[in-house]
Design a protein around this motif. Structure first.
Motif, short mmCIF file in Angstrom:
data_model
loop_
_atom_site.label_atom_id
_atom_site.label_comp_id
_atom_site.label_asym_id
_atom_site.label_seq_id
_atom_site.Cartn_x
_atom_site.Cartn_y
_atom_site.Cartn_z
N LYS A 65 -6.68 -9.64 3.76
CA LYS A 65 -5.90 -9.76 3.14
C LYS A 65 -4.41 -9.04 2.66
N ASN A 66 -4.77 -7.93 2.06
CA ASN A 66 -3.58 -6.29 1.94
C ASN A 66 -3.28 -6.92 3.00
N VAL A 67 -3.14 -5.91 4.43
CA VAL A 67 -2.39 -5.58 5.71
C VAL A 67 -1.89 -6.49 5.65
N TYR A 68 -1.80 -8.32 6.50
CA TYR A 68 -0.90 -9.38 6.28
C TYR A 68 0.39 -9.02 4.93
N MET A 69 -0.73 -9.19 3.47
CA MET A 69 0.96 -9.70 2.81
C MET A 69 1.80 -8.10 3.05
N ALA A 70 1.29 -7.10 3.83
CA ALA A 70 2.11 -5.92 4.30
C ALA A 70 3.21 -6.30 5.08
N SER A 71 2.12 -6.96 6.06
CA SER A 71 3.50 -7.20 7.29
C SER A 71 4.37 -7.51 6.56
N ILE A 72 4.04 -9.28 5.26
CA ILE A 72 5.28 -9.49 5.43
C ILE A 72 6.44 -8.99 4.44
N PHE A 74 -7.92 -2.68 -7.43
CA PHE A 74 -6.78 -2.69 -7.24
C PHE A 74 -5.94 -1.10 -6.58
N GLY A 75 -6.78 -0.36 -6.37
CA GLY A 75 -6.56 0.37 -5.62
C GLY A 75 -6.26 0.66 -3.69
N LEU A 76 -8.15 -0.36 -3.94
CA LEU A 76 -7.71 -0.54 -1.54
C LEU A 76 -6.28 -1.70 -1.57
N ALA A 77 -5.87 -2.39 -2.57
CA ALA A 77 -5.63 -3.27 -2.19
C ALA A 77 -3.80 -2.66 -2.61
N PHE A 78 -3.88 -2.09 -2.99
CA PHE A 78 -2.46 -0.71 -3.01
C PHE A 78 -2.16 0.21 -1.56
N GLY A 79 -4.12 0.97 -1.95
CA GLY A 79 -3.91 1.33 -0.58
C GLY A 79 -3.69 1.17 1.01
N ILE A 80 -4.28 0.24 0.76
CA ILE A 80 -4.28 -0.75 1.88
C ILE A 80 -2.76 -1.35 2.74
N GLY A 81 -2.69 -1.87 1.25
CA GLY A 81 -0.64 -2.27 1.51
C GLY A 81 0.30 -0.57 1.73
N GLY A 82 -0.07 0.38 1.04
CA GLY A 82 0.67 1.42 1.69
C GLY A 82 0.60 2.17 3.54
N LEU A 83 -0.95 1.81 3.73
CA LEU A 83 -1.03 2.76 4.87
C LEU A 83 -1.01 1.29 6.33
N GLY A 84 -1.27 0.29 5.98
CA GLY A 84 -0.53 -0.71 6.59
C GLY A 84 0.90 -1.32 6.50
N SER A 85 2.05 -0.60 5.52
CA SER A 85 3.02 -0.52 6.08
C SER A 85 3.26 0.35 6.83
N ALA A 86 3.27 1.90 6.85
CA ALA A 86 3.06 2.77 7.33
C ALA A 86 2.97 2.42 8.89
N LEU A 87 1.47 2.19 8.96
CA LEU A 87 1.17 1.42 10.38
C LEU A 87 2.26 0.72 11.20
N LEU A 88 2.09 0.05 10.29
CA LEU A 88 2.61 -1.27 11.32
C LEU A 88 4.63 -0.73 11.58
N GLY A 89 4.98 -0.38 10.76
CA GLY A 89 6.69 0.43 10.52
C GLY A 89 5.86 1.32 11.78
N TRP A 90 4.92 2.13 11.89
CA TRP A 90 4.69 2.85 13.28
C TRP A 90 4.85 2.36 14.74
#
Length: 413
Positions: free
Chosen positions: A243-250, A360-376
């Motif tokens: 859920k949160n990696v997809y949300m990060a992509s959007i 909630f930590g997972l939601a934040f952490g995965i969102g942050g990691l997802g944003s960084a990885l997707l940016g790269w």
């Protein structure tokens, strides 16, 4: 002949424990809205910061990572500590960190200072979410799904305001416009002081309520083994990740996708993102009551997997249908998270703070990691490629069929 449990259940303490305290739920929902509105200023500034500071997509992702990873690491620790020793004073203190971050973000002249500002905001979220989720649990009575949804919808609505702030405010004022949100922080601190007083007065009531209820059932009746609970939590973690990696992509890259592939303006792209996030807020609100009625497991399964048809079609549609599909995906996908938190809390009774902090930590952490990885990855390929790959993540929702049925979860009501 009446039993201890029966006499307890008719006591004023038991009646109070079952009552839903809506004023407190609405208060923490408002604070959640203010908190996440301030958090959303970070992603709302991405197009402005990228242009003004000539940042790469990777650097944009690292900003999100710095804030979210801070919150991710600290939240389970704070939540577990609060299970052992609740600290109502943390409620207003957490917002003070967010206030400091807002002021620093508005005035930051360099990339490094921006990172420090968002780390301070991450600390604020790390304190706010597990303790406020505990308050929602205590105020829920017998309507835990509804209570968690009321709490969550405030945050989702606050997050949805980020794109509007870009379109209406930051495009014209730039980075300094963030300073106005210091007033939101001050309002949140005042409300949290009120909530903290109620929280302090209620600390003993849940302990009295829980013990007799646990004695109502023979040990292990319809319960789960430790191994089954562990695997259920692992499945929930995978669902949160998808859920949160997809949300990060959007949230991080959808506007760049619309600008690059459809040629829309920055302001117009922000309205598309707002529609997605507003739909996510609505989905969060409806998810809780639906789960109370139709079952936690059923709604979790439907929410994640049911998003897949819309997310997969989205990158291949024209501009109009891309917007429609984003709204449908946001609504369905976001109905799951509050239910996942409640389901996990009931899998692990007595560890409300730890569970809330973990997820909630997972939601934040995965969102942050997802944003960084997707940016790269976007720097190496394209934003369009990111949107197409992430579209398949909701298919992981099929894992929800492996979760225990509702009546197997110990303490389920």
């Amino acid at each position: 002949m009446s039993t201890k449990a029966e006499s307890y259940s008719s006591s004023p303490a038991a009646a109070a424990a079952k009552a839903t305290v809506f004023p407190i739920l609405f208060a923490i929902s408002i604070v959640h809205m203010l908190n996440d509105t301030m958090q959303s200023t970070v992603s709302a500034l991405f197009p402005i910061l990228k242009s003004e500071l000539s940042l790469t997509y990777t650097q944009v992702g690292i900003i999100a990572l710095a804030m979210n990873l801070t919150a991710s690491v600290l939240q389970p620790l704070i939540g577990r500590y609060a299970d052992i020793r609740p600290l109502p004073v943390l409620l207003p203190v957490g917002v003070c960190f967010t206030l400091a971050g807002i002021i620093a973000l508005a005035l930051a002249p360099y990339y490094g200072v921006i990172l420090l500002a968002v780390i301070s905001m991450g600390i604020g979220s790390a304190i706010f979410h597990p303790e406020s989720s505990r308050v929602a649990y205590l105020a829920a009575g017998s309507r835990r799904g509804l209570a968690q949804s009321i709490f969550q919808v405030g945050g989702n609505f606050g997050s949805s305001l980020g794109p509007i702030m870009t379109a209406v405010l930051f495009v014209h004022t730039g980075q300094i416009g963030v300073i106005w949100f210091a007033f939101a922080a001050l309002a949140a601190i005042a409300i949290q002081i009120y909530v903290a007083r109620w929280y302090s007065a209620q600390q003993l009531l849940p302990r009295r309520a829980v013990k007799p209820r646990a004695a109502d059932k023979p040990a292990g009746a319809k319960g789960l083994t430790r191994k089954q609970v562990m695997w259920a939590v692992v499945i929930l973690v995978f669902l949160v990740v998808s859920k949160n990696v997809y949300m990060a992509s959007i949230t991080s890259y959808y506007t760049f996708y619309l600008i690059g592939d459809y040629g829309v303006s920055v302001s117009s792209a922000q309205w598309f993102l707002f529609a997605f996030l507003a739909a996510a807020a609505a989905g969060t609100f409806f998810g809780g009551p639906m789960a109370d009625r139709y079952g936690r497991r059923n709604i979790i399964w439907f929410s994640i997997l049911g998003t897949a048809p819309f997310s997969i079609l989205l990158p291949f549609a024209n501009l109009f249908w891309t917007g429609v599909l984003a709204v449908l995906a946001g609504f369905i996908l976001s109905s799951a998270f509050s239910i996942i938190v409640v389901y996990a809390q009931e899998l692990m009774p007595g560890k409300v703070g730890l569970v809330s902090g973990l997820f909630f930590g997972l939601a934040f952490g995965i969102g942050g990691l997802g944003s960084a990885l997707l940016g790269w990855i976007a720097d190496e390929t394209s934003i369009s490629f990111i949107m197409k790959v992430c579209a398949f993540l909701p298919l992981l929702g099929i894992l929800a069929v492996l979760l225990p049925k509702d009546d197997q979860v110990q303490g389920f009501e």
